[in-house]
Motif scaffolding. Structure first.
Motif, PDB file in Angstrom:
ATOM      1  N   UNK A  71     -28.553 -27.109   5.379  1.00 53.47           N
ATOM      2  CA  UNK A  71     -27.842 -28.404   4.667  1.00 53.47           C
ATOM      3  C   UNK A  71     -26.545 -28.691   4.177  1.00 53.47           C
ATOM      4  N   UNK A  72     -25.745 -29.786   4.425  1.00 53.28           N
ATOM      5  CA  UNK A  72     -24.614 -29.436   3.256  1.00 53.28           C
ATOM      6  C   UNK A  72     -23.300 -28.985   3.624  1.00 53.28           C
ATOM      7  N   UNK A  73     -23.920 -27.859   5.468  1.00 53.36           N
ATOM      8  CA  UNK A  73     -22.809 -26.839   5.787  1.00 53.36           C
ATOM      9  C   UNK A  73     -22.523 -27.955   7.434  1.00 53.36           C
ATOM     10  N   UNK A  74     -21.173 -27.322   8.178  1.00 50.76           N
ATOM     11  CA  UNK A  74     -20.465 -27.629   8.954  1.00 50.76           C
ATOM     12  C   UNK A  74     -21.813 -26.831   9.688  1.00 50.76           C
ATOM     13  N   UNK A  75     -22.579 -27.307  11.352  1.00 45.42           N
ATOM     14  CA  UNK A  75     -23.518 -26.728  12.180  1.00 45.42           C
ATOM     15  C   UNK A  75     -22.271 -25.726  12.717  1.00 45.42           C
ATOM     16  N   UNK A  76     -21.088 -25.990  13.331  1.00 41.88           N
ATOM     17  CA  UNK A  76     -20.845 -24.638  14.063  1.00 41.88           C
ATOM     18  C   UNK A  76     -20.273 -23.457  13.276  1.00 41.88           C
ATOM     19  N   UNK A  77     -20.315 -23.631  11.798  1.00 36.03           N
ATOM     20  CA  UNK A  77     -20.039 -22.604  10.518  1.00 36.03           C
ATOM     21  C   UNK A  77     -21.345 -21.375  11.092  1.00 36.03           C
ATOM     22  N   UNK A  78     -22.262 -21.794  11.059  1.00 36.79           N
ATOM     23  CA  UNK A  78     -23.477 -21.052  10.257  1.00 36.79           C
ATOM     24  C   UNK A  78     -23.200 -19.704  11.388  1.00 36.79           C
ATOM     25  N   UNK A  79     -23.980 -18.964  10.866  1.00 37.58           N
ATOM     26  CA  UNK A  79     -24.632 -17.444  11.178  1.00 37.58           C
ATOM     27  C   UNK A  79     -25.901 -17.141  10.493  1.00 37.58           C
ATOM     28  N   UNK A  80     -27.099 -15.983  11.524  1.00 39.68           N
ATOM     29  CA  UNK A  80     -27.941 -15.700  11.246  1.00 39.68           C
ATOM     30  C   UNK A  80     -27.893 -15.920   9.655  1.00 39.68           C
ATOM     31  N   UNK A  81     -26.953 -14.800   9.202  1.00 41.16           N
ATOM     32  CA  UNK A  81     -27.260 -14.436   8.006  1.00 41.16           C
ATOM     33  C   UNK A  81     -27.583 -15.881   7.027  1.00 41.16           C
ATOM     34  N   UNK A  82     -27.130 -16.891   7.261  1.00 37.89           N
ATOM     35  CA  UNK A  82     -27.945 -18.306   7.067  1.00 37.89           C
ATOM     36  C   UNK A  82     -29.285 -18.625   6.901  1.00 37.89           C
ATOM     37  N   UNK A  83     -30.384 -17.655   8.122  1.00 33.81           N
ATOM     38  CA  UNK A  83     -30.797 -18.711   8.071  1.00 33.81           C
ATOM     39  C   UNK A  83     -32.266 -16.897   7.449  1.00 33.81           C
ATOM     40  N   UNK A  84     -32.092 -15.849   7.232  1.00 37.14           N
ATOM     41  CA  UNK A  84     -31.777 -14.719   6.971  1.00 37.14           C
ATOM     42  C   UNK A  84     -32.902 -14.934   5.771  1.00 37.14           C
ATOM     43  N   UNK A  85     -32.762 -15.916   4.602  1.00 37.46           N
ATOM     44  CA  UNK A  85     -33.849 -15.889   3.901  1.00 37.46           C
ATOM     45  C   UNK A  85     -34.764 -16.517   4.229  1.00 37.46           C
ATOM     46  N   UNK A  86     -35.004 -17.465   5.377  1.00 36.90           N
ATOM     47  CA  UNK A  86     -36.047 -18.274   6.125  1.00 36.90           C
ATOM     48  C   UNK A  86     -36.432 -18.012   6.506  1.00 36.90           C
ATOM     49  N   UNK A  87     -36.245 -16.533   7.399  1.00 32.48           N
ATOM     50  CA  UNK A  87     -36.864 -16.055   8.608  1.00 32.48           C
ATOM     51  C   UNK A  87     -37.363 -15.147   7.767  1.00 32.48           C
ATOM     52  N   UNK A  88     -37.469 -14.239   6.780  1.00 30.17           N
ATOM     53  CA  UNK A  88     -38.440 -13.491   5.998  1.00 30.17           C
ATOM     54  C   UNK A  88     -38.666 -13.784   5.415  1.00 30.17           C
ATOM     55  N   UNK A  89     -38.736 -15.359   4.249  1.00 29.42           N
ATOM     56  CA  UNK A  89     -39.878 -15.708   3.917  1.00 29.42           C
ATOM     57  C   UNK A  89     -41.356 -16.646   4.921  1.00 29.42           C
ATOM     58  N   UNK A  90     -40.744 -16.401   5.967  1.00 30.34           N
ATOM     59  CA  UNK A  90     -42.366 -17.097   6.678  1.00 30.34           C
ATOM     60  C   UNK A  90     -41.960 -16.062   8.253  1.00 30.34           C
ATOM     61  N   UNK A  91     -42.388 -14.670   7.558  1.00 33.27           N
ATOM     62  CA  UNK A  91     -42.750 -13.831   8.864  1.00 33.27           C
ATOM     63  C   UNK A  91     -43.574 -12.876   8.022  1.00 33.27           C
TER      64      UNK A  91
END
Ligand code: NAD
Length: 284
Positions: free
Chosen positions: A66-86
């Protein structure tokens, strides 16, 4: 007059196309996310999992995009979220699919028989959702998100690529991959697939002993690719190069039985029933 009608028709078609193409973030995404997260942990409980606080998980996911341009995202942006639900995957339970969504999920039986990414908490919550951010408030774009492949690959695969490789890296023992041997539009083993790009390279050669490949052939459709030809030998080599053993079966009996649920009257399914009645094994 004729010109005006043409212009109106053109504008109508353009707006029709825009409404088909422009899919924004899934309406009610936060409620769906929280509801799925809770239902997964309180009702489904497909296999032993660690508990996750759904509100904290939503807030971490929200911060990823949220608040970011969609095409600027990388895997790093999702790291915390993915780690937390692993969560960990029990031995011999991980199942992958490529072009075989429906049969794979019928077979996995919501994690009771095998576990696909969509049977894990993370995949269950996110499956089928669309989301993207924008700089302007409210930070989430509900009107339109870039189409598939509308951003650089790093952004379009940022979430599912990372989720797929994390899932594969948890696999142990024997894993299964279901491929489509009947689709004229794509190879059974596509080197462009998430399976080829993110899952196979993330399998641990010390933890995973065997890859069981099931080539699914639609009932009444020609066998375009089998274990012996097409792209399957390439997959066999890729798995061996990765240091893991390989086995391959065309429509093993368990899969054939599932396919026959939808086509009980087909020659193949009637034949199988007759042989089954007489206790004769003909497949798999
Ligand atoms: P696949 O080609 O069947 O694609 C899987 C998914 O990627 C599709 O359901 C779709 O959501 C998306 N996709 C791929 N190409 C697309 C296109 N041209 N336009 C729109 N959407 C497209 O198989 P795959 O690439 O090997 O990915 C499947 C594997 O990766 C599975 O093993 C799974 O663990 C994981 N995965 C799951 C999802 C998901 O949406 N649940 C998405 C990507 C990857």
């Amino acid at each position: 007059m004729g010109y005006n009608i043409q212009v109106l028709c053109f504008m109508f078609l353009v707006s029709m196309e825009a409404s088909v193409l422009a899919t924004g973030t899934t309406p009610g995404i936060q409620d769906i996310f929280l509801g799925r997260c809770l239902a997964y942990q309180e009702l489904l409980k497909p296999y032993p999992q660690t508990e996750v606080n759904c509100k904290t998980l939503w807030s971490t996911f929200n911060t990823s995009f949220a608040g970011k341009e969609p095409c600027s995202l990388t895997t790093k942006d999702y790291s915390d979220f993915i780690e937390m639900s692993l969560t960990s995957i029990p031995e011999d339970k991980a199942m992958f699919w490529s072009g075989t969504y429906r049969v794979a999920h019928d077979y996995s039986e919501s994690g009771k028989r095998f576990i696909t990414l969509e049977d894990t908490l993370l995949g269950y919550i996110m499956n089928g959702l669309t989301w993207c951010g924008q700089k302007a408030p409210p930070g989430i774009n509900y009107q339109s998100c870039p189409p598939y492949n509308g951003c650089p690959e790093t952004a379009s695969t940022a979430f599912w690529g990372k989720a797929s490789s994390q899932f594969a890296s948890q696999a142990k023992g024997t894993v299964i991959i279901l491929l489509d041997g009947s689709n004229p539009a794509r190879p059974a083993y596509s080197t462009e697939s998430y399976f080829a790009k993110f899952e196979l390279p993330s399998l641990s050669p010390t933890e995973v002993k065997m890859v069981d490949v099931y080539v699914v052939h639609d009932i009444n459709k020609p066998y375009r690719e089998t274990c012996e030809n097409g792209t399957l030998p390439t997959l066999q080599q890729a798995i061996k190069d990765h240091g893991i053993d390989y086995r391959c079966q065309d429509n093993p009996q368990s899969i054939l039985h599932l396919l026959c649920v939808d086509s009980p009257g087909s020659v193949l399914c009637r034949m199988m029933k007759r042989f089954h009645r007489n206790n004769i094994t003909i497949f798999g």
